[in-house]
Design a protein around this motif. Structure first.
Motif, short mmCIF file in Angstrom:
data_model
loop_
_atom_site.label_atom_id
_atom_site.label_comp_id
_atom_site.label_asym_id
_atom_site.label_seq_id
_atom_site.Cartn_x
_atom_site.Cartn_y
_atom_site.Cartn_z
N HIS A 1 14.31 -3.94 -18.39
CA HIS A 1 14.37 -3.69 -19.77
C HIS A 1 12.88 -4.25 -20.45
N ASP A 2 12.47 -5.27 -20.10
CA ASP A 2 11.38 -6.05 -20.54
C ASP A 2 9.92 -4.95 -20.33
N ILE A 3 9.92 -4.62 -19.17
CA ILE A 3 8.98 -3.81 -18.72
C ILE A 3 9.05 -2.34 -19.33
N LEU A 4 10.18 -1.95 -19.32
CA LEU A 4 10.30 -0.44 -20.04
C LEU A 4 10.14 -0.41 -21.42
N SER A 5 10.61 -1.42 -22.11
CA SER A 5 10.28 -1.39 -23.53
C SER A 5 9.10 -1.55 -24.14
N THR A 6 8.04 -2.20 -23.14
CA THR A 6 6.90 -2.26 -23.57
C THR A 6 6.00 -1.34 -23.22
N LEU B 1 23.31 1.89 -19.79
CA LEU B 1 23.46 1.24 -21.17
C LEU B 1 22.24 0.54 -21.46
N MET B 2 21.60 -0.14 -20.63
CA MET B 2 20.16 -0.91 -20.66
C MET B 2 19.25 0.19 -20.86
N LEU B 3 19.33 1.48 -20.09
CA LEU B 3 18.34 2.28 -20.30
C LEU B 3 18.38 3.05 -21.67
N GLU B 4 19.74 3.33 -21.95
CA GLU B 4 19.75 4.17 -23.44
C GLU B 4 19.31 2.99 -24.50
N ASN B 5 19.58 1.85 -24.31
CA ASN B 5 19.24 0.67 -25.60
C ASN B 5 17.77 0.80 -25.54
N THR B 6 17.22 0.75 -24.24
CA THR B 6 15.54 0.58 -24.22
C THR B 6 15.03 1.92 -24.68
N ALA B 7 15.46 2.89 -24.36
CA ALA B 7 15.10 4.18 -25.08
C ALA B 7 15.03 4.26 -26.57
N LYS B 8 16.00 3.68 -27.07
CA LYS B 8 15.86 3.51 -28.53
C LYS B 8 14.89 2.60 -29.12
N GLU B 9 14.65 1.64 -28.44
CA GLU B 9 13.48 0.51 -28.66
C GLU B 9 12.22 0.96 -28.16
N ASN B 10 12.11 2.00 -27.46
CA ASN B 10 10.83 2.60 -26.98
C ASN B 10 10.72 4.01 -27.12
#
Length: 84
Positions: A34-39, A67-76
């Protein structure tokens, strides 16, 4: 846009794939991913088939991954999820 097709048979293969495709190593956990994908600085498309992921990873881990991928896509907004 960089595309990563997620075709894996195990949790280990999932993390091997991301370590190979992403610009920096990470701790091989969903939180670290998540940390890598969100940035991630550029456009990134993740292509996967949900049923195949469930077979490879099991229900609980796959639920957490999706769930993590969906949340990360919302952030990034540069992260795009493509379910086939």
């Amino acid at each position: 846009m960089k595309s990563i097709e997620i075709k894996i048979q195990s949790r280990r293969e999932l993390h091997d794939l991301f370590e190979k495709e992403l610009p920096q190593p990470y701790g091989r956990t969903l939180d670290a991913l998540h940390d890598i994908l969100s940035t991630y600085p550029g456009e990134l498309e993740l292509i996967f088939e949900s049923n195949a992921l469930y077979e490879a990873l099991g229900d609980r881990y796959c639920d957490n991954l999706l769930l993590m991928l969906e949340n990360t896509a919302k952030e990034n907004p540069k992260l795009h999820l493509c379910q086939t």
